[in-house]
Scaffold this motif. Structure first.
Motif, PDB file in Angstrom:
ATOM      1  N   LEU A 187     -14.833  94.173 -22.344  1.00 22.56           N
ATOM      2  CA  LEU A 187     -15.066  94.812 -20.889  1.00 22.56           C
ATOM      3  C   LEU A 187     -14.133  95.512 -20.502  1.00 22.56           C
ATOM      4  N   LEU A 188     -12.885  95.155 -20.606  1.00 19.55           N
ATOM      5  CA  LEU A 188     -11.769  95.984 -20.253  1.00 19.55           C
ATOM      6  C   LEU A 188     -11.582  97.287 -21.020  1.00 19.55           C
ATOM      7  N   ALA A 189     -11.891  97.124 -22.358  1.00 17.36           N
ATOM      8  CA  ALA A 189     -12.023  98.442 -23.121  1.00 17.36           C
ATOM      9  C   ALA A 189     -13.193  99.320 -22.514  1.00 17.36           C
ATOM     10  N   LEU A 190     -13.962  98.896 -22.094  1.00 21.76           N
ATOM     11  CA  LEU A 190     -15.244  99.950 -21.482  1.00 21.76           C
ATOM     12  C   LEU A 190     -14.619 100.493 -20.288  1.00 21.76           C
ATOM     13  N   ALA A 191     -13.958  99.643 -19.459  1.00 21.36           N
ATOM     14  CA  ALA A 191     -13.380 100.189 -18.045  1.00 21.36           C
ATOM     15  C   ALA A 191     -12.245 101.553 -18.449  1.00 21.36           C
ATOM     16  N   LEU A 192     -11.616 101.054 -19.603  1.00 17.04           N
ATOM     17  CA  LEU A 192     -10.644 102.272 -19.949  1.00 17.04           C
ATOM     18  C   LEU A 192     -11.164 103.427 -20.474  1.00 17.04           C
ATOM     19  N   GLY A 193     -12.437 103.319 -21.285  1.00 10.57           N
ATOM     20  CA  GLY A 193     -12.930 104.214 -21.636  1.00 10.57           C
ATOM     21  C   GLY A 193     -14.002 105.237 -20.522  1.00 10.57           C
ATOM     22  N   TRP A 194     -14.273 104.536 -19.403  1.00  8.69           N
ATOM     23  CA  TRP A 194     -14.684 105.399 -18.043  1.00  8.69           C
ATOM     24  C   TRP A 194     -13.631 106.205 -17.501  1.00  8.69           C
ATOM     25  N   GLY A 195     -12.203 105.444 -17.695  1.00 11.52           N
ATOM     26  CA  GLY A 195     -11.181 106.336 -17.031  1.00 11.52           C
ATOM     27  C   GLY A 195     -10.845 107.521 -18.023  1.00 11.52           C
ATOM     28  N   ILE A 196     -10.991 107.464 -19.404  1.00 12.12           N
ATOM     29  CA  ILE A 196     -10.977 108.533 -20.217  1.00 12.12           C
ATOM     30  C   ILE A 196     -11.669 109.838 -19.746  1.00 12.12           C
ATOM     31  N   VAL A 197     -12.878 109.353 -19.551  1.00 12.54           N
ATOM     32  CA  VAL A 197     -13.936 110.430 -19.297  1.00 12.54           C
ATOM     33  C   VAL A 197     -13.535 111.162 -17.986  1.00 12.54           C
ATOM     34  N   ARG A 198     -13.221 110.212 -17.024  1.00 16.83           N
ATOM     35  CA  ARG A 198     -13.028 110.785 -15.687  1.00 16.83           C
ATOM     36  C   ARG A 198     -11.931 111.681 -15.447  1.00 16.83           C
ATOM     37  N   GLN A 199     -10.930 111.534 -16.339  1.00 21.67           N
ATOM     38  CA  GLN A 199      -9.902 112.445 -16.341  1.00 21.67           C
ATOM     39  C   GLN A 199     -10.038 113.611 -16.813  1.00 21.67           C
ATOM     40  N   PRO A 200      -9.678 114.911 -15.915  1.00 27.75           N
ATOM     41  CA  PRO A 200      -9.884 116.219 -16.508  1.00 27.75           C
ATOM     42  C   PRO A 200      -8.862 116.313 -17.694  1.00 27.75           C
ATOM     43  N   SER A 201      -9.570 116.998 -18.897  1.00 21.32           N
ATOM     44  CA  SER A 201      -8.849 116.987 -20.045  1.00 21.32           C
ATOM     45  C   SER A 201      -7.828 118.207 -19.736  1.00 21.32           C
ATOM     46  N   ALA A 202      -6.425 117.909 -20.278  1.00 16.36           N
ATOM     47  CA  ALA A 202      -5.506 119.013 -20.300  1.00 16.36           C
ATOM     48  C   ALA A 202      -6.028 120.350 -21.144  1.00 16.36           C
ATOM     49  N   ALA A 203      -6.889 120.264 -22.066  1.00 14.64           N
ATOM     50  CA  ALA A 203      -7.119 121.087 -22.896  1.00 14.64           C
ATOM     51  C   ALA A 203      -8.504 121.709 -22.879  1.00 14.64           C
ATOM     52  N   ALA A 204      -9.083 121.280 -21.664  1.00 15.09           N
ATOM     53  CA  ALA A 204     -10.454 121.447 -21.520  1.00 15.09           C
ATOM     54  C   ALA A 204     -10.788 122.952 -21.042  1.00 15.09           C
ATOM     55  N   PRO A 205     -11.679 123.342 -21.798  1.00 17.97           N
ATOM     56  CA  PRO A 205     -12.245 124.678 -21.116  1.00 17.97           C
ATOM     57  C   PRO A 205     -12.958 124.815 -20.043  1.00 17.97           C
ATOM     58  N   ALA A 206     -13.159 125.769 -19.316  1.00 17.29           N
ATOM     59  CA  ALA A 206     -13.873 126.012 -17.925  1.00 17.29           C
ATOM     60  C   ALA A 206     -15.369 125.585 -18.214  1.00 17.29           C
ATOM     61  N   GLY A 207     -15.852 124.615 -17.338  1.00 13.72           N
ATOM     62  CA  GLY A 207     -17.395 124.035 -17.386  1.00 13.72           C
ATOM     63  C   GLY A 207     -17.366 122.942 -18.287  1.00 13.72           C
ATOM     64  N   ARG A 208     -16.146 122.312 -18.861  1.00 17.38           N
ATOM     65  CA  ARG A 208     -16.144 121.018 -19.613  1.00 17.38           C
ATOM     66  C   ARG A 208     -16.722 119.767 -19.113  1.00 17.38           C
ATOM     67  N   LYS A 209     -16.553 119.713 -17.704  1.00 18.56           N
ATOM     68  CA  LYS A 209     -17.213 118.519 -16.904  1.00 18.56           C
ATOM     69  C   LYS A 209     -18.660 118.847 -17.106  1.00 18.56           C
ATOM     70  N   ALA A 210     -19.193 119.836 -16.679  1.00 19.27           N
ATOM     71  CA  ALA A 210     -20.496 119.826 -16.894  1.00 19.27           C
ATOM     72  C   ALA A 210     -21.200 119.599 -18.219  1.00 19.27           C
ATOM     73  N   HIS A 211     -20.283 119.963 -19.190  1.00 19.56           N
ATOM     74  CA  HIS A 211     -20.739 119.835 -20.715  1.00 19.56           C
ATOM     75  C   HIS A 211     -20.692 118.389 -20.983  1.00 19.56           C
ATOM     76  N   ASP A 212     -19.909 117.587 -20.338  1.00 20.47           N
ATOM     77  CA  ASP A 212     -19.687 116.184 -20.703  1.00 20.47           C
ATOM     78  C   ASP A 212     -20.861 115.433 -20.144  1.00 20.47           C
ATOM     79  N   ALA A 213     -21.086 115.885 -18.987  1.00 17.58           N
ATOM     80  CA  ALA A 213     -22.218 115.427 -18.320  1.00 17.58           C
ATOM     81  C   ALA A 213     -23.810 115.306 -18.994  1.00 17.58           C
ATOM     82  N   GLU A 214     -23.881 116.527 -19.712  1.00 18.67           N
ATOM     83  CA  GLU A 214     -25.254 116.919 -20.427  1.00 18.67           C
ATOM     84  C   GLU A 214     -25.568 115.691 -21.464  1.00 18.67           C
ATOM     85  N   ARG A 215     -26.867 115.482 -21.536  1.00 21.88           N
ATOM     86  CA  ARG A 215     -27.452 114.838 -22.792  1.00 21.88           C
ATOM     87  C   ARG A 215     -27.217 115.534 -23.885  1.00 21.88           C
ATOM     88  N   ILE A 216     -27.236 114.971 -25.131  1.00 19.09           N
ATOM     89  CA  ILE A 216     -26.893 115.628 -26.209  1.00 19.09           C
ATOM     90  C   ILE A 216     -28.261 115.970 -26.778  1.00 19.09           C
TER      91      ILE A 216
END
Length: 443
Positions: A187-216
């Motif tokens: 469960l602690l691992a899952l919480a850290l996973g949520w933290g990774i996704v919520r952080q903006p990526s340093a190398a993220a292109p514009a619109g990456r946040k919307a891209h991450d939220a899309e269903r595959i």
């Protein structure tokens, strides 16, 4: 002289938080797994070694059945929703096994031990696969080459801490109590996973946040279909099959040597825990020296070939010496190179694929294909054992197979470079062996 940690570990300052969360995530996952692995071995051995070989078949069947379910989750839900569902399911399962062991110990026998063995084997594969799929999706190829090795250090620390904690707690809380502790780390691992996704990526292109939220999207069986039409994915699958066969040869050799020593359930659990802790310590030593640098200097192809070379030399040495001490030394070297060097390099192979293949095709390869290799290795090892030729027979098969494995590793590294150079926005993999080719190779 001031110690510059970002330079030492090949991580830029804007990436420190992301990498730290990933290290913590992997630490918790491997702690949860390695706490229970000794119990898995001890429970599985209750039916004898021949039963363990057939448990490999059962595990392969279960992973094949689970794959379309996971593929459906990937298609229908957003990334952290299906990742969360995966980890929560396994945590709830651990609680269920705890209730069985704690409240109805008389019902725990050979059959229930075998059920736990199969369940844990599936849990082991899916929990690590989901983690690395997220890493391949979250980070670029260039980033993966720099710090996937460092992220693996977190897993190694967890793999050292887990067996140590299990060996300390098993006498006080028993094997059942370890299940709840493992669930807490998950469960602690899952919480850290949520933290990774919520952080903006340093190398993220514009619109990456919307891209991450899309269903595959896509179908539940797309991972299997992708493997059938892609030479690159088929090559990764073949690499994984050989890896599993070699690991299985080593695994059953260890079981046979430990079985010869006797011990009851808790005693075997403690012994397996101590062996795991020794092998993980060797892994950590290599990671701290080489993390973030080896792939950049040697290239992915050579890095992938180091484990096959280690395996060939190890089986030759084991056949000549044939002692438990030699086995532990070989296993320490095998696991160290596998987790510290090969695994980060293999995970970068997926960074040049699209998001659907990163989750669906990777899931099929890392679970069913790997377990298929387990089954093949287990049955083949059993057949060699019936020839009464011992370690010489295993070495006679393993060494030639290792050289074919080396050739496959070099081909995969070269194919990755061609794909990376043809993918917009992806930095080609550096290599001192193969030049970057401009012609595209379709996955």
């Amino acid at each position: 002289m001031k110690l510059d940690l970002p330079s030492l570990f090949n991580v830029r300052r804007g990436e420190i938080l992301h990498v730290s969360l990933a290290v913590g995530f992997f630490f918790c996952v491997l702690t949860a797994l390695m706490m229970l692995r000794p119990a898995r071995e001890a429970l599985g051995m209750r039916g004898g070694l021949d039963a363990v070989r057939w448990l490999f078949v059962g595990t392969a069947v279960v992973t094949l059945l689970v794959n379309p379910v996971f593929g459906l989750l990937v298609s229908r839900f957003r990334r952290m929703q299906f990742i969360g569902a995966t980890y929560l399911f396994f945590a709830a399962s651990l609680a269920g096994f705890y209730l069985l062991l704690a409240w109805a110990p008389a019902a725990v026998g050979t059959a229930s031990g075998q059920v736990f063995y199969v369940w844990f084997s599936v849990f082991n594969l899916f929990s690590t696969m989901v983690f690395w799929a997220l890493m391949a999706d979250r980070f670029t190829l260039e980033q993966g080459k720099r710090f996937f090795g460092l992220i693996s250090v977190g897993g190694t620390l967890g793999a050292i801490f887990g067996p140590w904690l299990a060996s300390v707690l098993v006498r006080a809380v028993g094997t059942a109590g370890l299940l709840l502790v493992s669930a807490g780390f998950l469960l602690l691992a899952l919480a850290l996973g949520w933290g990774i996704v919520r952080q903006p990526s340093a190398a993220a292109p514009a619109g990456r946040k919307a891209h991450d939220a899309e269903r595959i999207g896509g179908g539940a069986w797309e991972g299997i279909k992708a493997l059938a039409r892609s030479r690159y994915l088929a090559g990764i699958a073949a690499y994984v099959v050989i890896l599993a066969v070699m690991a299985t040869f080593l695994y059953f050799t260890r079981l046979q040597m430990v079985a010869a020593l006797g011990h009851e359930l808790d005693g075997r659990t403690a012994l397996f825990a101590r062996i795991d802790m020794l092998t993980q310590t060797a892994t950590l030593a290599i990671q701290l020296v080489l993390a973030g640098h080896l792939m950049k200097r040697l290239g992915v192809a050579v890095t992938l070939a180091l484990l096959p070379l280690t395996t060939a030399l190890g089986f030759v040495g084991l056949a000549l010496v044939g002692s438990l001490a030699a086995l532990i030394a070989f296993e320490a070297a095998f696991r160290a190179v596998q987790r510290a060097i090969m695994r980060p390099a293999r995970e970068t192979l997926f960074t040049v694929l699209d998001r659907e293949d990163k989750y669906k095709a990777k899931a099929f390869i890392d679970t069913f294909v790997y377990r298929f290799g387990d089954v093949a290795g287990a049955q083949f090892e059993g057949a060699l054992g019936r020839l009464a030729m011992g370690l010489y027979a295993i070495a006679g098969v393993a060494v030639p197979l290792a050289f074919a494995w080396i050739g496959l590793a070099l081909w995969l590294g070269r194919a990755q470079q061609r794909m990376a150079s043809a993918t917009p926005g992806t930095e080609p993999a550096a290599s001192t062996v193969f030049p970057v080719l401009q012609k595209r190779t379709e996955p």
